[in-house]
Design an enzyme around this catalytic site. Structure first.
Site, PDB file in Angstrom:
ATOM      1  N   THR A 199       0.860  -1.183   0.000  1.00  0.00           N
ATOM      2  CA  THR A 199       0.000   0.000   0.000  1.00  0.00           C
ATOM      3  C   THR A 199       0.889   1.224   0.000  1.00  0.00           C
ATOM      4  O   THR A 199       1.889   1.235   0.708  1.00  0.00           O
ATOM      5  CB  THR A 199      -0.848   0.049   1.300  1.00  0.00           C
ATOM      6  OG1 THR A 199      -1.565  -1.166   1.420  1.00  0.00           O
ATOM      7  CG2 THR A 199      -1.810   1.214   1.307  1.00  0.00           C
ATOM      8  N   GLY A 229      -9.885  -4.488   0.918  1.00  0.00           N
ATOM      9  CA  GLY A 229      -9.182  -4.183   2.164  1.00  0.00           C
ATOM     10  C   GLY A 229      -9.612  -2.852   2.747  1.00  0.00           C
ATOM     11  O   GLY A 229     -10.683  -2.318   2.428  1.00  0.00           O
ATOM     12  N   ASP A 230      -8.752  -2.322   3.586  1.00  0.00           N
ATOM     13  CA  ASP A 230      -9.068  -1.059   4.266  1.00  0.00           C
ATOM     14  C   ASP A 230      -8.858   0.177   3.389  1.00  0.00           C
ATOM     15  O   ASP A 230      -9.498   1.213   3.595  1.00  0.00           O
ATOM     16  CB  ASP A 230      -8.171  -0.911   5.506  1.00  0.00           C
ATOM     17  CG  ASP A 230      -6.688  -0.913   5.124  1.00  0.00           C
ATOM     18  OD1 ASP A 230      -6.242  -1.886   4.481  1.00  0.00           O
ATOM     19  OD2 ASP A 230      -5.982   0.069   5.441  1.00  0.00           O
ATOM     20  N   GLY A 253      -5.387  -5.316   6.141  1.00  0.00           N
ATOM     21  CA  GLY A 253      -6.584  -4.497   5.999  1.00  0.00           C
ATOM     22  C   GLY A 253      -7.738  -4.895   6.892  1.00  0.00           C
ATOM     23  O   GLY A 253      -8.444  -4.033   7.436  1.00  0.00           O
TER      24      GLY A 253
HETATM   25  N1  GLY Z   1      -3.807  -2.445   3.634  1.00  0.00           N
HETATM   26  C1  GLY Z   1      -4.038  -2.970   2.360  1.00  0.00           C
HETATM   27  C2  GLY Z   1      -4.892  -4.129   2.312  1.00  0.00           C
HETATM   28  O1  GLY Z   1      -5.053  -4.837   3.289  1.00  0.00           O
HETATM   29  O2  GLY Z   1      -5.445  -4.393   1.254  1.00  0.00           O
END
Ligand code: GLY
Length: 340
Positions: A199, A229-230, A253
């Site tokens: 990320t 994800g987040d 995430g």
């Molecule tokens: N933080 C990125 C994901 O988990 O997709």
């Protein structure tokens, strides 16, 4: 001069000197430090350099955070963007979000074959009545707004990782692979069957002392088809409150979503915590909620407050962030972490 013309002239002069007035006012705060840009991981150095071109030329933070992460989205064998690892069915699906100082925000999730998901997220924010578009609908919106459909093929390195992964087809996220290194051993070149997410999140404070943030990823490698994800979830992967500060997340995430991490960090800053203390408090919240379930996972936050204090903090060792401001020369800083 009529009093009306005098009023218009005075207003125009006031408007043209607005940035300087703001800066002078802010200078009374002991820690004033802007413009500023902070980004996650090693790749943040390159992204910050592009963002700084904008900030240093009095451009809005929103442009800086979009253009900064676009550089990394275009890298063929790095982490985020179309060069990233695919899902378990072999498709690269991208998540991204963007938010400005007015509370405007946009995001896309599970977007395929578009080079710059962050720009599609911005288009969702600026050209649609919505905040979030996903999957085929997000792609349809992108094409309708002039984005180009890219080929479906994986990058050579992602193809290699995928073929290796197919042998066992295990879902086995590992800690901090990003930091192992972007510089010498780009994550998608891993050929040991391990896989990763990656990320880039970026926060900027511009010369008008306005905040914006961006976050973009190809998500967890070899995730279930349709997993989000987040990063595209406003409040989880990214949050901006121009009165207080901004925060963004990287790492596992699902764990960040569970605590609505970035919003939580901003709320801790609202209570008076410094950016580093606020990130740490959010990590502590995650531990309180999940305990040992976090042992083999990484989560990390970056945060900046309205005065230009900025920092990051992680659950585990190995997270770094890049920081450029009048006081920092685009340095890569190893974040403090909770589990020693
Ligand atoms: N933080 C990125 C994901 O988990 O997709």
């Amino acid at each position: 001069m009529t009093s009306r013309r005098k009023f218009i002239l005075q207003s125009a002069l006031a408007a043209s000197s607005f940035p300087f007035i703001l800066k002078a006012t802010a200078a009374h705060h002991p820690s004033t430090n802007f413009p500023l840009v902070i980004s996650t991981w090693d790749a943040g150095v390159k992204a910050n350099a592009k963002a700084w071109e904008f900030l240093n030329n009095n451009k809005p933070a929103l442009d800086a955070v979009e253009q900064g992460v676009m550089v990394i989205e275009s890298e063929v064998n790095c982490c985020v963007g179309l060069g990233g690892n695919p899902d378990r069915d072999g498709f690269v699906t991208l998540d991204a979000s963007i938010m400005n100082h007015l509370g405007d925000c946009g995001s896309v999730a599970a977007l395929e074959q578009i080079e710059h998901p962050i720009s599609v997220a911005r288009a969702v924010m600026e050209k649609s009545p919505h905040v979030m578009l996903v999957g085929q609908g997000a792609q349809q919106f992108a094409l309708a707004n002039g984005f180009i459909l890219k080929p479906k093929e994986l990058s050579a390195e992602a193809e290699k990782s995928y073929q290796y992964w197919l042998k066992k087809s295990e879902y086995r996220p590992i800690i901090n692979v990003e930091n192992n290194g972007y510089k010498n051993n780009p994550p998608n070149k891993l050929d040991n069957g391990q896989f990763n997410h990656d990320t880039i999140a970026m926060l900027a404070l511009d010369n008008l002392q306005n905040l914006s943030g961006s976050c973009t990823t190809s998500g967890m490698g070899f995730k279930y088809r349709g997993r989000v994800g987040d990063s595209p979830i406003i409040g989880a992967g990214l949050f901006v409150d121009n009165e207080i500060g901004a925060a963004a997340a990287t790492g596992h995430g699902e764990e960040i979503i569970r605590i609505v991490g970035s919003h939580l960090v901003v709320e801790f800053m609202r209570q008076g915590k410094s950016p580093e203390a606020a990130c740490k408090a959010a990590i502590e919240r995650a531990i309180k909620l999940r305990g040992d379930k976090l042992k083999d996972k990484q989560i990390a936050f970056i945060a900046v407050n309205k005065h230009g204090e900025a920092a990051g903090y992680a659950l585990q060792k190995g997270f770094s962030y890049a920081l450029q401001s009048p006081k920092h020369n685009n340095e890569l800083i190893e974040a403090k972490f909770f589990w020693q």
